[in-house]
Design an enzyme around this catalytic site. Structure first.
Site, PDB file in Angstrom:
ATOM      1  N   ASN A 104      -1.970  -4.613  -2.695  1.00 52.13           N
ATOM      2  CA  ASN A 104      -2.038  -5.639  -1.653  1.00 52.13           C
ATOM      3  C   ASN A 104      -0.658  -6.230  -1.388  1.00 52.13           C
ATOM      4  OD1 ASN A 104      -3.430  -7.025   0.363  1.00 52.13           O
ATOM      5  ND2 ASN A 104      -3.661  -8.831  -0.916  1.00 52.13           N
ATOM      6  N   THR A 136       0.806  -1.184   0.000  1.00 56.94           N
ATOM      7  CA  THR A 136       0.000   0.000   0.000  1.00 56.94           C
ATOM      8  C   THR A 136       0.859   1.263   0.000  1.00 56.94           C
ATOM      9  OG1 THR A 136      -1.626  -1.273   1.207  1.00 56.94           O
ATOM     10  CG2 THR A 136      -1.849   1.113   1.289  1.00 56.94           C
ATOM     11  N   THR A 185      -3.486   0.681  -3.265  1.00 57.75           N
ATOM     12  CA  THR A 185      -2.771  -0.549  -2.928  1.00 57.75           C
ATOM     13  C   THR A 185      -2.828  -1.589  -4.036  1.00 57.75           C
ATOM     14  OG1 THR A 185      -2.568  -2.295  -1.249  1.00 57.75           O
ATOM     15  CG2 THR A 185      -4.786  -1.609  -1.818  1.00 57.75           C
TER      16      THR A 185
END
Length: 335
Positions: A166, A146, A164
């Site tokens: 992830n 992120t 983001t």
């Protein structure tokens, strides 16, 4: 053209997203959620991000205690933050989900009455084991990797942006000819309710995988106002630690009267209910950690968490002070 490229890349990598799926998808703009804390208006992200509501719930609990008197990063102060965080995270893991798919009692979770009820269950001298904490009935309080950056321009316009992929580099796949990575956000769904996901977060059926459903995140881009004037713009990366990082920047500025670099640099702590451990960064004194252990906390020393890129506005002069977090590479600059 971009949709065709994504669909082609998916097909070549055993992906499931088609051009028709992309045509059927549209982003949703939602109003930020607002709470108040010691005379300040705090705005943060609405579900399916869980971060804003979780921070608001924790602030509602902590407002019942004198954190300034307890002292910054004292055993008493950290204890209160941990106890408030455990209760807020316990609710998060039950209620968090896509608001278009499940009913989330947002107003109840953020209500002052609910915060007071949860605060009343905190022993100022002793940790409550996470096994004894269950999600509360917030419905009864209802009325009808992120990246983050913070910007305030010369005219007072402000942006708090968190985005983001992830995992590190997302799925690791770049769309040919488009130049961007595909994320691996499917991990943010709960594929097996009651068991931890890749980030160690335990979620409920509310965040289970389903067609046309958005997964939750912990993102919490946040702005704080005082008497209608912008005071603070902040946010952070860090999965579930985003919530703790942003919460403590807000507490450091409001309760402990820190300048923005002090607030960002200060060692952070984190407790997300399960696992039942109080994670602390280096810089929390050994004496404090020992006292927290005697209060019943399972204290664990971990590496840096979060990176609270922030801007603080001096209410008297209007000057803007930027702070880059030393936990990651970054830059604070004016123009």
């Amino acid at each position: 053209d971009i949709a065709a490229r994504i669909a082609k890349q998916m097909k070549e990598n055993s992906g499931l997203v088609t051009k028709e799926d992309l045509a059927a998808y549209s982003p949703v703009a939602r109003r930020p959620e607002k709470t108040t804390y010691r005379g300040h208006d705090v705005y943060s992200m609405y579900p399916p991000s869980s971060g804003g509501v979780c921070i608001a719930e924790a602030l509602g609990i902590l407002e019942r205690f004198d954190l300034a008197r307890a002292g910054h990063n004292s055993a008493a102060g950290i204890h209160l933050i941990a106890e408030a965080s455990k209760r807020a995270f316990a609710d998060l893991f039950v209620y968090a989900g896509d608001p278009d798919a499940v009913a989330i009692p947002v107003k109840g979770l953020m209500s002052k009455a609910y915060g007071a009820k949860l605060a009343a269950g905190i022993d100022p001298a002793r940790a409550t084991p996470s096994s004894q904490i269950r999600s509360g009935d917030a419905k009864v309080y209802e009325k009808d990797e992120t990246t983050h950056f913070s910007i305030v321009d010369a005219w007072g316009n402000a942006v708090s942006a968190t985005y983001t992929l992830n995992g590190n580099f997302g799925s690791g796949i770049v769309v040919d000819g488009a130049g961007f990575l595909l994320n691996n956000e499917m991990d943010n769904f709960n594929s097996n309710p009651g068991t931890p996901d890749g980030a160690g977060i335990i979620e409920s059926e509310a965040n289970a995988i389903a067609p046309n459903k958005r997964m939750i995140t912990a993102m919490a881009p946040t702005m704080v106002f005082r008497e209608g004037k912008l005071r603070l713009v902040t946010g952070s990366p860090g999965s579930s630690r985003i919530i703790s990082t942003v919460l403590q920047v807000v507490l450091n500025v409001i309760d402990h009267k820190m300048n923005i670099q002090e607030a960002v640099n200060a060692p952070k702590v984190h407790h997300e209910w399960m696992p039942d451990e109080l994670r602390v960064e280096k810089g929390i004194s050994p004496d404090t950690m020992k006292m927290l252990g005697q209060m019943g906390h399972n204290v664990v020393l971990r590496g840096p968490m979060g990176s609270a890129t922030s801007v603080l506005i001096d209410p008297a002069t209007g000057k803007r002070y930027g702070a880059v977090d030393p936990r990651r590479e970054g830059l604070a600059m004016g123009y």
